[in-house]
Every structure is written in structure tokens, then in C-alpha cells.
Scaffold this active site. Structure first.
Site: not given
Ligand code: E4P
Length: 228
Positions: A89
Site C-alpha cells: 500500500k
Molecule cells: C483500507 O484499506 C483503509 O486503510 C481503511 O479502510 C481506512 O479506514 P478509516 O477511514 O476508517 O481509517
């Protein structure tokens, strides 16, 4: 594809994996911290290797922990060697809008053959550029878009049309789930995947009227067995 789980908790992953409904796992540093992973980067490595092994060959997304352009490629290579189902990521840009990230995303996909999940995106236009750069996954933070007062469904629809029109292979991950309803509404709008927090998965399954109906069946089954 359809459903990924958004957690670093291996017990939750195992539970829903056994249901046969998961197609991958996403994490980020915040999620890993909340999941109670200790032991610094060695602890992160161990937890990620354990998850990757458990879900293999399904994909696990692990986020870079640096936005130092000189270190990002090396760290991505290191993480991707933890297991062959680890995807990396990378945020769409740095904390101050630094633009090196797209170059790095492109290089990881094209030169290093590493699958990249571009993350922290709040609009279809950001995802479109990430897809053009060669990203395998583009993560649209739909819950955060809604929180800012915009309609995430419009962004998912727009992005779906753009990717299809331009024959881009990137898969849309709808992220930042906040409500049970999000899962089906974002998939219905054209998302390839919704990455769901564990408690919302339970909310998708259990329905009060189903409970009542099941109870009726079981009560009547008992009566039936006593019927002469
Ligand atoms: C997923 O890949 C993201 O990192 C995650 O859904 C982020 O979620 P949040 O907005 O609750 O931090």
C-alpha cells in the site's frame, strides 16, 4: 473479489475466512496499532507473515511506514518478500502533498513487478491517475468522503465509468466502511471490492426477523418430533 476484511486481528480473519466469504485482507499502520501488534517492525513482519500464510493465496495489503522517497522502494521490496501474496500500500501523495509517490507506484508495478494498492484517496480523479500509473488496486476512502459531506456513491460510479472507458485494469477497493449498508451500496455502484471492518460483517449476516423465523422453525421442529 467482492469482500476483503480491513483488520490486523488474525482471529477475526480466521473466523470470516472459515465462512468462505473473504477474498483478501487490508491493513494500515493505524489498523495494526489498534490490533495490538507489538515488537516494532519485527512484530509487524511476524504478524503480516502469519496473516499472509493463513489466507494464501488471497492478497494481503501492507502499507509502507515511510514517505521518504529514498526509502520507499527498498521498503516495498522488503515487505513484498515476506510472502508472495503481500501487496504494497502506497499513499497517493505524501503528508504535505509530495508528488514522488506516483513515480514510486509506477516503478514498483512496472520495474519491480510488485502489486500496489494506492491508498488514502478521496476522489475518482486521484484513483484515475493511480490507475494510469499502473496500480493493481485503487482504494477510495468512501466513508471519509461521506464524512466530508460528499456522496461517495457518485465517486464510485464516476470511477467505474472512467476505468472501463479507458480499459484500465485497476480494481476499485471501497474503503473506510462506516455502516453495514455501505458494503452492498458501494458494490452496487461499481466497486470491485469493499474492505469491511469485522463488526460490520456480523451486522450484514444477522437480522432480527431471521432470528425470529429461525426460532419459529426450531420450536415447530420440536413440536413435530413430539407429534404422534
Ligand atoms: C483500507 O484499506 C483503509 O486503510 C481503511 O479502510 C481506512 O479506514 P478509516 O477511514 O476508517 O481509517
Amino acid at each position: 473479489m467482492a469482500i476483503f476484511i480491513d483488520t490486523g486481528n488474525i482471529n477475526d480473519i480466521k473466523k470470516y475466512l472459515d465462512f468462505g466469504i473473504l477474498r483478501g485482507v487490508t491493513t494500515n499502520p493505524t489498523i495494526l496499532l489498534k490490533s495490538g501488534i507489538k515488537g516494532g517492525m519485527e512484530g509487524v513482519k511476524k504478524a503480516c507473515i502469519d496473516i499472509a500464510k493463513l489466507i494464501h493465496p488471497l492478497p494481503l495489503s501492507v502499507e509502507l511506514t515511510t514517505n521518504d522517497a529514498d526509502k520507499m522502494i527498498a521498503q516495498a521490496i522488503e515487505f513484498s518478500r515476506w510472502a508472495d501474496n503481500v501487496n504494497i500500500k502506497v499513499t497517493i501523495h505524501g503528508p504535505n502533498g509530495e508528488l514522488d509517490n506516483l513515480r514510486i507506484i509506477h516503478e514498483l508495478e512496472t520495474t519491480h513487478n510488485i502489486r500496489v494498492n494506492v491508498t488514502a484517496m478521496m476522489s475518482a480523479q486521484q484513483c484515475f491517475l493511480a490507475a494510469l500509473a499502473g496500480a493493481t488496486y485503487v482504494s477510495l476512502f468512501c466513508g471519509r468522503i461521506n464524512n466530508m459531506g460528499y456522496n461517495s456513491i457518485d465517486e464510485v460510479r464516476k470511477l467505474r465509468r472512467l476505468l472501463d472507458l479507458h480499459h484500465l485494469k485497476a480494481k476499485i477497493i471501497c474503503a473506510s466502511t462506516r455502516e453495514v449498508l455501505n458494503v452492498v451500496e458501494w458494490l452496487d455502484a461499481g466497486g470491485d471490492i469493499v474492505t469491511v471492518v469485522p463488526n460490520l460483517l456480523e451486522g450484514m449476516i444477522v437480522h432480527p426477523y431471521s432470528k425470529e423465523t429461525v426460532k419459529m422453525f426450531l420450536d415447530d421442529a420440536e413440536k413435530l418430533q413430539k407429534q404422534l
